[in-house]
Motif scaffolding. Structure first.
Motif, PDB file in Angstrom:
ATOM      1  N   LYS A 190       0.834  -1.204   0.000  1.00  0.00           N
ATOM      2  CA  LYS A 190       0.000   0.000   0.000  1.00  0.00           C
ATOM      3  C   LYS A 190       0.868   1.253   0.000  1.00  0.00           C
ATOM      4  O   LYS A 190       2.021   1.236   0.397  1.00  0.00           O
ATOM      5  CB  LYS A 190      -0.914   0.015   1.225  1.00  0.00           C
ATOM      6  N   SER A 191       0.255   2.353  -0.426  1.00  0.00           N
ATOM      7  CA  SER A 191       0.929   3.655  -0.405  1.00  0.00           C
ATOM      8  C   SER A 191       0.727   4.306   0.967  1.00  0.00           C
ATOM      9  O   SER A 191      -0.108   3.863   1.762  1.00  0.00           O
ATOM     10  CB  SER A 191       0.349   4.563  -1.489  1.00  0.00           C
ATOM     11  N   LEU A 192       1.448   5.372   1.193  1.00  0.00           N
ATOM     12  CA  LEU A 192       1.264   6.124   2.437  1.00  0.00           C
ATOM     13  C   LEU A 192      -0.144   6.695   2.524  1.00  0.00           C
ATOM     14  O   LEU A 192      -0.750   6.714   3.597  1.00  0.00           O
ATOM     15  CB  LEU A 192       2.312   7.241   2.543  1.00  0.00           C
ATOM     16  N   GLU A 193      -0.673   7.142   1.406  1.00  0.00           N
ATOM     17  CA  GLU A 193      -2.056   7.635   1.393  1.00  0.00           C
ATOM     18  C   GLU A 193      -3.031   6.554   1.834  1.00  0.00           C
ATOM     19  O   GLU A 193      -3.960   6.818   2.588  1.00  0.00           O
ATOM     20  CB  GLU A 193      -2.450   8.136  -0.005  1.00  0.00           C
ATOM     21  N   GLU A 194      -2.816   5.333   1.358  1.00  0.00           N
ATOM     22  CA  GLU A 194      -3.701   4.238   1.735  1.00  0.00           C
ATOM     23  C   GLU A 194      -3.527   3.847   3.199  1.00  0.00           C
ATOM     24  O   GLU A 194      -4.507   3.534   3.882  1.00  0.00           O
ATOM     25  CB  GLU A 194      -3.445   3.017   0.844  1.00  0.00           C
ATOM     26  N   LEU A 195      -2.295   3.874   3.685  1.00  0.00           N
ATOM     27  CA  LEU A 195      -2.036   3.468   5.068  1.00  0.00           C
ATOM     28  C   LEU A 195      -2.570   4.466   6.085  1.00  0.00           C
ATOM     29  O   LEU A 195      -3.153   4.077   7.094  1.00  0.00           O
ATOM     30  CB  LEU A 195      -0.528   3.251   5.286  1.00  0.00           C
ATOM     31  N   ASP A 196      -2.350   5.753   5.829  1.00  0.00           N
ATOM     32  CA  ASP A 196      -2.804   6.731   6.831  1.00  0.00           C
ATOM     33  C   ASP A 196      -4.150   7.354   6.499  1.00  0.00           C
ATOM     34  O   ASP A 196      -4.715   8.102   7.296  1.00  0.00           O
ATOM     35  CB  ASP A 196      -1.746   7.802   7.105  1.00  0.00           C
ATOM     36  N   GLY A 197      -4.679   7.045   5.308  1.00  0.00           N
ATOM     37  CA  GLY A 197      -6.004   7.527   4.932  1.00  0.00           C
ATOM     38  C   GLY A 197      -6.081   9.014   4.663  1.00  0.00           C
ATOM     39  O   GLY A 197      -7.166   9.575   4.566  1.00  0.00           O
ATOM     40  N   ASP A 198      -4.955   9.645   4.496  1.00  0.00           N
ATOM     41  CA  ASP A 198      -4.914  11.098   4.276  1.00  0.00           C
ATOM     42  C   ASP A 198      -4.513  11.377   2.824  1.00  0.00           C
ATOM     43  O   ASP A 198      -3.364  11.172   2.444  1.00  0.00           O
ATOM     44  CB  ASP A 198      -3.923  11.729   5.252  1.00  0.00           C
ATOM     45  N   ARG A 199      -5.446  11.848   2.026  1.00  0.00           N
ATOM     46  CA  ARG A 199      -5.196  12.183   0.619  1.00  0.00           C
ATOM     47  C   ARG A 199      -4.848  13.668   0.525  1.00  0.00           C
ATOM     48  O   ARG A 199      -5.659  14.521   0.840  1.00  0.00           O
ATOM     49  CB  ARG A 199      -6.442  11.899  -0.215  1.00  0.00           C
ATOM     50  N   TRP A 200      -3.643  13.945   0.098  1.00  0.00           N
ATOM     51  CA  TRP A 200      -3.173  15.321   0.040  1.00  0.00           C
ATOM     52  C   TRP A 200      -3.634  16.057  -1.207  1.00  0.00           C
ATOM     53  O   TRP A 200      -3.630  17.272  -1.240  1.00  0.00           O
ATOM     54  CB  TRP A 200      -1.658  15.356   0.100  1.00  0.00           C
ATOM     55  N   GLY A 201      -3.912  15.353  -2.265  1.00  0.00           N
ATOM     56  CA  GLY A 201      -4.254  16.022  -3.519  1.00  0.00           C
ATOM     57  C   GLY A 201      -3.011  16.574  -4.190  1.00  0.00           C
ATOM     58  O   GLY A 201      -1.896  16.149  -3.936  1.00  0.00           O
ATOM     59  N   GLU A 202      -3.213  17.548  -5.050  1.00  0.00           N
ATOM     60  CA  GLU A 202      -2.100  18.151  -5.786  1.00  0.00           C
ATOM     61  C   GLU A 202      -1.400  19.191  -4.906  1.00  0.00           C
ATOM     62  O   GLU A 202      -2.037  19.882  -4.110  1.00  0.00           O
ATOM     63  CB  GLU A 202      -2.602  18.798  -7.074  1.00  0.00           C
TER      64      GLU A 202
ATOM     65  N   VAL B 270       8.515  19.371  -2.779  1.00  0.00           N
ATOM     66  CA  VAL B 270       7.086  19.300  -2.470  1.00  0.00           C
ATOM     67  C   VAL B 270       6.370  18.401  -3.480  1.00  0.00           C
ATOM     68  O   VAL B 270       5.568  17.536  -3.111  1.00  0.00           O
ATOM     69  CB  VAL B 270       6.454  20.710  -2.426  1.00  0.00           C
ATOM     70  N   THR B 271       6.649  18.592  -4.751  1.00  0.00           N
ATOM     71  CA  THR B 271       6.031  17.777  -5.792  1.00  0.00           C
ATOM     72  C   THR B 271       6.401  16.308  -5.618  1.00  0.00           C
ATOM     73  O   THR B 271       5.541  15.419  -5.742  1.00  0.00           O
ATOM     74  CB  THR B 271       6.478  18.277  -7.188  1.00  0.00           C
ATOM     75  N   GLU B 272       7.652  16.034  -5.311  1.00  0.00           N
ATOM     76  CA  GLU B 272       8.108  14.654  -5.135  1.00  0.00           C
ATOM     77  C   GLU B 272       7.462  14.002  -3.905  1.00  0.00           C
ATOM     78  O   GLU B 272       7.055  12.838  -3.955  1.00  0.00           O
ATOM     79  CB  GLU B 272       9.643  14.620  -5.025  1.00  0.00           C
ATOM     80  N   ILE B 273       7.333  14.719  -2.825  1.00  0.00           N
ATOM     81  CA  ILE B 273       6.685  14.176  -1.624  1.00  0.00           C
ATOM     82  C   ILE B 273       5.229  13.823  -1.931  1.00  0.00           C
ATOM     83  O   ILE B 273       4.756  12.750  -1.559  1.00  0.00           O
ATOM     84  CB  ILE B 273       6.796  15.147  -0.437  1.00  0.00           C
ATOM     85  N   HIS B 274       4.543  14.696  -2.603  1.00  0.00           N
ATOM     86  CA  HIS B 274       3.150  14.411  -2.974  1.00  0.00           C
ATOM     87  C   HIS B 274       3.067  13.177  -3.872  1.00  0.00           C
ATOM     88  O   HIS B 274       2.181  12.331  -3.686  1.00  0.00           O
ATOM     89  CB  HIS B 274       2.527  15.624  -3.671  1.00  0.00           C
ATOM     90  N   ARG B 275       3.974  13.075  -4.821  1.00  0.00           N
ATOM     91  CA  ARG B 275       3.988  11.918  -5.713  1.00  0.00           C
ATOM     92  C   ARG B 275       4.282  10.637  -4.939  1.00  0.00           C
ATOM     93  O   ARG B 275       3.594   9.615  -5.105  1.00  0.00           O
ATOM     94  CB  ARG B 275       5.031  12.097  -6.816  1.00  0.00           C
TER      95      ARG B 275
END
Length: 160
Positions: free
Chosen positions: A13-25, A33-38
């Motif tokens: 799973k991705s970090l978004e999936e694990l912590d349930g926090d979707r940052w968006g763009e 910043v762009t790399e962290i979001h990606r």
């Protein structure tokens, strides 16, 4: 947020999936910043050493990334991302003190890794040892016997 005292999480799973926090763009267009979001959308088992270095260096999702990084460091303590020999270890040692107090088991793992490295004097003294001193100072009060081990390897650490 996952349980920081457990390494039992799904690395597919991705970090978004694990912590349930979707940052968006990202709202700021710097490379970091762009790399962290990606990277928050990349499955953890697809992370490269450089990905770990970037995210840990930015203090992101340490509860998931530091156990993975330490596994890599146990296999090769000098493993590198894109900067210099041992740059992943330097990033790991720069993690926030609060994290280390929650995971003393990982501090013990780092101690073992670093004990095997002190023979490479150049990189160890200039890049890694100062960061390791910060980790230890953040966790252990100076009066504990643990300090004795530090002074065996680097008695002049606190004069720098």
């Amino acid at each position: 947020m996952g349980n920081p005292s457990s390494d039992a999480f799904d690395r597919s799973k991705s970090l978004e999936e694990l912590d349930g926090d979707r940052w968006g763009e990202p709202s700021f267009s710097s490379h970091v910043v762009t790399e962290i979001h990606r990277l928050r959308r990349v499955p953890l088992d697809a992370f490269t050493t450089e990905n770990l270095r970037i995210m840990i260096g930015q203090q992101q999702s340490l509860q998931y990334l530091l156990p993975i990084a330490i596994e890599k460091l146990e296999a090769d303590p000098w493993i590198s991302g894109d900067f210099f020999k041992g740059d992943l270890l330097k990033a790991v040692l720069s993690a926030e003190p609060e994290f280390w107090t929650m995971r003393p088991d990982l501090v013990d793992d780092l101690h073992v890794i670093l004990n095997d490295l002190h023979d490479d004097v150049g990189c160890f003294q200039t890049k890694l040892w100062p960061a390791w001193g910060r980790v230890y100072r953040s966790i252990y009060p100076p009066h504990l016997y643990v300090w004795k081990a530090i002074f065996v390897y680097r008695p002049n650490l606190w004069k720098a």
